[in-house]
Design a protein around this motif. Structure first.
Motif, short mmCIF file in Angstrom:
data_model
loop_
_atom_site.label_atom_id
_atom_site.label_comp_id
_atom_site.label_asym_id
_atom_site.label_seq_id
_atom_site.Cartn_x
_atom_site.Cartn_y
_atom_site.Cartn_z
N ARG B 14 44.45 24.26 47.69
CA ARG B 14 45.82 24.74 47.43
C ARG B 14 45.91 26.25 47.68
O ARG B 14 46.93 26.74 48.19
CB ARG B 14 46.23 24.41 46.00
CG ARG B 14 46.48 22.94 45.81
CD ARG B 14 47.37 22.67 44.65
NE ARG B 14 47.54 21.25 44.43
CZ ARG B 14 48.38 20.73 43.56
NH1 ARG B 14 49.12 21.53 42.81
NH2 ARG B 14 48.49 19.44 43.40
N LEU B 15 44.88 26.94 47.29
CA LEU B 15 44.88 28.39 47.55
C LEU B 15 44.92 28.67 49.05
O LEU B 15 45.65 29.54 49.52
CB LEU B 15 43.65 29.04 46.93
CG LEU B 15 43.66 29.25 45.43
CD1 LEU B 15 42.34 29.84 44.98
CD2 LEU B 15 44.79 30.16 44.99
N GLY B 18 48.30 28.02 50.33
CA GLY B 18 49.18 29.13 49.94
C GLY B 18 48.98 30.33 50.84
O GLY B 18 49.94 31.00 51.25
N LEU B 21 50.60 29.58 54.07
CA LEU B 21 52.06 29.71 53.96
C LEU B 21 52.47 31.18 54.02
O LEU B 21 53.43 31.54 54.70
CB LEU B 21 52.54 29.10 52.64
CG LEU B 21 52.84 27.61 52.63
CD1 LEU B 21 53.46 27.23 51.30
CD2 LEU B 21 53.80 27.23 53.75
N PRO B 122 46.95 25.48 41.06
CA PRO B 122 48.06 26.35 41.50
C PRO B 122 49.22 25.52 42.05
O PRO B 122 49.01 24.49 42.68
CB PRO B 122 47.43 27.21 42.60
CG PRO B 122 46.22 26.49 43.01
CD PRO B 122 45.74 25.67 41.87
N ARG B 123 50.41 26.03 41.79
CA ARG B 123 51.61 25.32 42.27
C ARG B 123 52.21 26.06 43.47
O ARG B 123 52.36 27.29 43.42
CB ARG B 123 52.65 25.23 41.14
CG ARG B 123 52.31 24.16 40.11
CD ARG B 123 53.29 24.16 38.97
NE ARG B 123 53.15 25.34 38.13
CZ ARG B 123 52.22 25.48 37.19
NH1 ARG B 123 51.36 24.51 36.96
NH2 ARG B 123 52.14 26.59 36.47
N ILE B 124 52.48 25.30 44.48
CA ILE B 124 53.10 25.87 45.69
C ILE B 124 54.59 26.03 45.43
O ILE B 124 55.23 25.13 44.89
CB ILE B 124 52.87 24.95 46.91
CG1 ILE B 124 51.39 24.67 47.10
CG2 ILE B 124 53.47 25.58 48.16
CD1 ILE B 124 50.55 25.86 47.47
N ARG B 125 55.12 27.19 45.80
CA ARG B 125 56.55 27.44 45.59
C ARG B 125 57.26 27.54 46.94
O ARG B 125 57.36 28.62 47.53
CB ARG B 125 56.75 28.73 44.81
CG ARG B 125 56.24 28.62 43.38
CD ARG B 125 56.52 29.88 42.64
NE ARG B 125 55.81 31.02 43.19
CZ ARG B 125 55.84 32.23 42.69
NH1 ARG B 125 56.57 32.47 41.62
NH2 ARG B 125 55.17 33.22 43.23
#
Lengths: 345, 459
Positions: B14-15, B18, B21, B122-125
């Motif tokens: 996820r990092l 991110g 992104l 972690p949450r992706i925004r």
């Protein structure tokens, strides 16, 4: 004492519990002598477990001397107190050779000074001259003294607990940076709350502390020291300590804007070592087999504060060393790489 | 692989996503702004490249791949990911420690509930990603809708009026040269003056001084032409009279009159010899080279004493001079039957006013009279012109009868009930005599017609 990097074994939960129990006994004992200063007592204990020297700064009558005396009583260590005055000479502390008759001949015999104790209370250390203050340099760093070419080992463990008064600065000699750097902790002692004050005057009619008995033997202390050394320091935390200390230097890329503006000299590598050591002790105090970021933050002010040399403009702008360290702790992230903005950690 | 390792891997992925992104956002933002700017520039300066420029939009794919590639260089390490996960879990460094020094006794001190681990990831925004990308994207889309700028198809012709005026002068000079009317010195003077005028009017517009120069030069050449034309005509007349006198048709001429006529004839011939126009006809008339040189130097040419030879020369001279006079007359624009032989316009007072240079607005203060020709100046390009001419399709709808509505092998069956009514059919029938006001305009033309009649009413 030698530093060797070996394959570390993690302390078992039982070992941690046992160590914590011993530490609790010490902290409880101190708590009986000094009322309402839990954070101060924790810091003193941490510094002691890290085998560091500490400088207590506070107004008269706050219990600094009493704290040291209580510590001595609880640990059963040899305790000496030296009241530093301007006419104090280095020989008065480390000792001096005296000509003596022995078997019909005369020879110089070294008479040990008060520094030859496990716990040395240097009361109002800033009232002695720099020459006398510097007599402590070798003793504090290498735990030995050299007089007339002869080196004398100091008893183990050896702690210097100095006090100084932030007021009445006339006729005092501020400690040189080299001397300050040898103190692992500088702890500011503040007053107590009115409740604690009421408790003190109720329980201590003449101000005498309760009689304290030894709670830790020498062996137990050695065991505690070994346990502290066995506390695991993760790489990420070590990296955090390194970046935090590095950020105290105004020319460092990690330094925040305020540091670049107001700090003239940052902390030394000795500060990083002290930070890691005291963080280990803080972890053991918290009952953990490892150091976390929280332990580093807890001791950062006491370790780094007195090691920063601020610019004159910092005083004008109201920046103290403590505030600067707090700012550094806020500014330096725990992980060296910035978290992506699209991710919420 | 333990469950803890799996959670760490998920955290790390996820990092990395991110980071990708973030990098993609940076690259795409720059790319979209560049793309939008390119579209805008193309629409405003090179509209012929539209819509081919939209192919640049395909660059978003390599840019995204490039962002992914570059995001790999500064990726989070596993240790850093563990540190962040440790903090999120509130493990106080135990996760980091167990990752470096595994210990079963302490393993149980880590959170055991899966939900806790899941919440620590972690949450992706995507909102921020989309929000940040919205601005450059809007700019790019907006740029695509900017109307194309019309570019002048024809190059701008500078100072057309000046070029036209000097060109006319040059043509006139060439005509005079061909007619060998001008002396060599005069011809060179006029040529220099015209060339100088051409240079001056090449980049700068015609001022009133230059217009007067143009008119003065034109008048000067016309005077030369007129003078030569009159001289040759008189000489032709003199030669004809002398020839007739020799035949006895013209009666007796006095000696003075004959000497006068001969003098006029000789003088004209001298001028023609100087201009060179005589050399062409000299051979026909039996004039030798020495005769021509003598004419040019002293103007002396004795007519033969022998009556026969004299008569023969005068006849040939008369024919030659008449021929030359006709040429010059044509060049001057002489009228015949009330019409100019040169330009075909009606003559006034026996002379073509246009060819004589007496047309309205011939120069100086008279130029610009109401009945004068319009002297068009420099043309301007159509930059910034609000109203552009657009070619509309034919205004009238096609005759419905000409539309092929189907092909049948036999005669089509028409149902009167569903067919077009007679009135409607008549309305579209040109033979009905009403098509002039019954024809239907296309909708696009109705506005133009309405505006035309509205403006006529308001006037």
């Amino acid at each position: 004492m030698t530093d060797t990097v070996t394959e570390q074994r993690l302390l078992s939960p039982e070992e941690v519990t046992r160590a914590q129990r011993m530490i609790d006994k010490l902290v409880d004992g101190l708590g009986r002598a000094i009322l309402g200063q839990q954070e101060l007592l924790d810091l003193v204990t941490i510094c002691l477990l890290a085998r560091g020297h500490m400088l207590l700064e506070g107004l008269p009558g706050l219990g600094k001397t009493e704290l040291v005396k209580s510590l001595s009583a609880l640990l059963g260590l040899g305790f000496r107190r030296v009241q530093f005055t301007p006419d104090l000479l280095p020989g008065d502390i480390v000792g001096s050779p005296i000509l003596q008759d022995a078997d019909g001949s005369r020879k110089l015999v070294f008479h040990k000074g008060p520094i030859f104790a496990n716990l040395l209370l240097a009361d109002e250390i800033n009232r002695a001259t720099p020459k006398t203050q510097s007599a402590l340099l070798e003793a504090m760093q290498e735990r030995r003294v050299t007089v007339m070419g002869e080196t004398h080992e100091l008893p183990q463990p050896f702690f210097v607990l100095a006090t100084q008064n932030p007021i009445e600065l006339e006729g005092t000699y501020p400690l040189p940076e080299a001397q300050l750097d040898r103190f692992t902790f500088k702890i500011n002692v503040y007053g107590v709350s009115s409740d604690t004050l009421q408790q003190i005057i109720s329980q201590r009619q003449h101000g005498h502390p309760p009689a304290l008995s030894e709670v830790l033997t020498h062996e137990e202390m050695e065991h505690l020291f070994d346990a502290v050394d066995s506390v695991h320091l993760p790489e990420a935390v070590a990296n955090y300590i390194a970046r935090l200390v590095n950020a105290t230097h105004p020319d460092s890329s990690d330094a925040p804007e305020e540091c670049r503006k107001y700090v003239r000299y940052g902390a030394s590598p000795r500060a990083a070592i002290a930070l890691a050591g005291t963080a280990r002790a803080a972890a053991l105090l918290a009952g953990k087999p490892n150091v976390g970021f929280d332990e580093v933050r807890r001791v950062a002010v006491s370790v780094l504060g007195h090691r920063l040399v601020l610019d004159y403009s910092a005083r004008l702008e109201g920046w103290t060393q403590v505030r600067m360290v707090e700012r550094l702790v806020d500014a330096v992230p725990e992980v060296g790489r910035p978290v992506p903005q699209d991710v919420e950690v | 692989m333990t469950a803890r390792d799996r959670w760490i891997d998920r955290h790390l992925r996820r990092l990395h996503f991110g980071q990708f992104l973030q990098r993609a956002l940076e690259w795409l933002t720059v790319y979209l702004f560049c793309f939008g700017t390119t579209v805008l520039v193309v629409k405003l300066t090179a509209p012929n490249l539209w819509p081919h420029v939209l192919w640049v939009g395909a660059g978003a794919v390599p840019v995204t791949i490039l962002a992914w590639w570059t995001s790999r260089t500064g990726q989070f390490t596993r240790g850093e990911s563990v540190a962040l996960l440790d903090r999120s879990l509130g493990a106080g460094g135990l996760l980091m420690t167990l990752t470096e020094a595994p210990d079963e006794d302490w393993e149980t001190h880590l959170p055991q509930v899966e939900q806790r681990w899941r919440e620590s990831l972690p949450r992706i925004r995507p909102k921020r990603f989309a929000g940040t990308l919205a601005l450059p994207l809007s700019f790019t889309i907006g740029a695509c809708f900017v109307p194309l700028r019309e570019i002048a198809a024809n190059p701008v012709v500078k100072n057309t009026a000046g070029q036209q005026a000097t060109s006319e002068l040059e043509n006139m000079l060439e005509a005079l040269e061909e007619a060998q009317v001008l002396e060599e010195k005069e011809e060179q003077t006029l040529r220099d003056a015209i060339e100088k005028l051409q240079e001056e009017t090449a980049d700068s517009p015609l001022t009133h001084e230059k217009w007067e120069t143009v008119d003065a030069l034109e008048q000067r050449m016309r005077m030369q032409l007129e003078e030569a034309s009159v001289g040759v005509a008189q000489a032709a007349q003199a030669a004809a009279i002398l020839a007739k006198a020799g035949d006895g048709e013209a009666g007796e001429l006095s000696a003075e009159r004959m000497a006068e006529l001969e003098s006029d004839l000789i003088e004209t011939l001298r001028k023609m010899a100087e201009n060179g126009s005589l050399s062409a006809g000299a051979g026909k008339m039996g004039l030798s080279k020495s005769d021509l040189e003598r004419l040019m130097k002293s103007g002396q040419l004795g007519l033969p004493k022998d009556p026969k030879e004299r008569q023969e020369l005068l006849n040939e001279l008369s024919d030659f001079l008449q021929e030359e006079a006709d040429k010059l007359s044509e060049l001057r624009g002489e009228c015949e039957g009330g019409q100019c032989q040169n330009c075909g316009q009606e003559c006034e007072g026996g002379q073509c006013q246009a060819c004589a240079g007496n047309k309205p607005g011939r120069g100086g203060v008279t130029r610009g009279r109401g009945d004068a020709e319009m002297a068009w100046g420099d043309e301007s390009d159509d930059t910034g012109i609000k109203f552009k001419e657009t070619v509309l399709p034919p205004g009238m709808q096609e005759d419905p009868k000409e539309e092929i509505i189907g092909l049948t092998k036999s005669e089509p069956e028409v149902d009167p009930a569903t067919g077009i009514s007679r009135q409607a059919a008549r309305a579209d029938d040109p033979a009905a005599g009403r098509e002039t006001w019954n024809r239907k305009l296309r909708p696009r033309h109705r506005g133009a017609v309405r505006r035309f009649f509205d403006s006529a009413e308001s006037e």
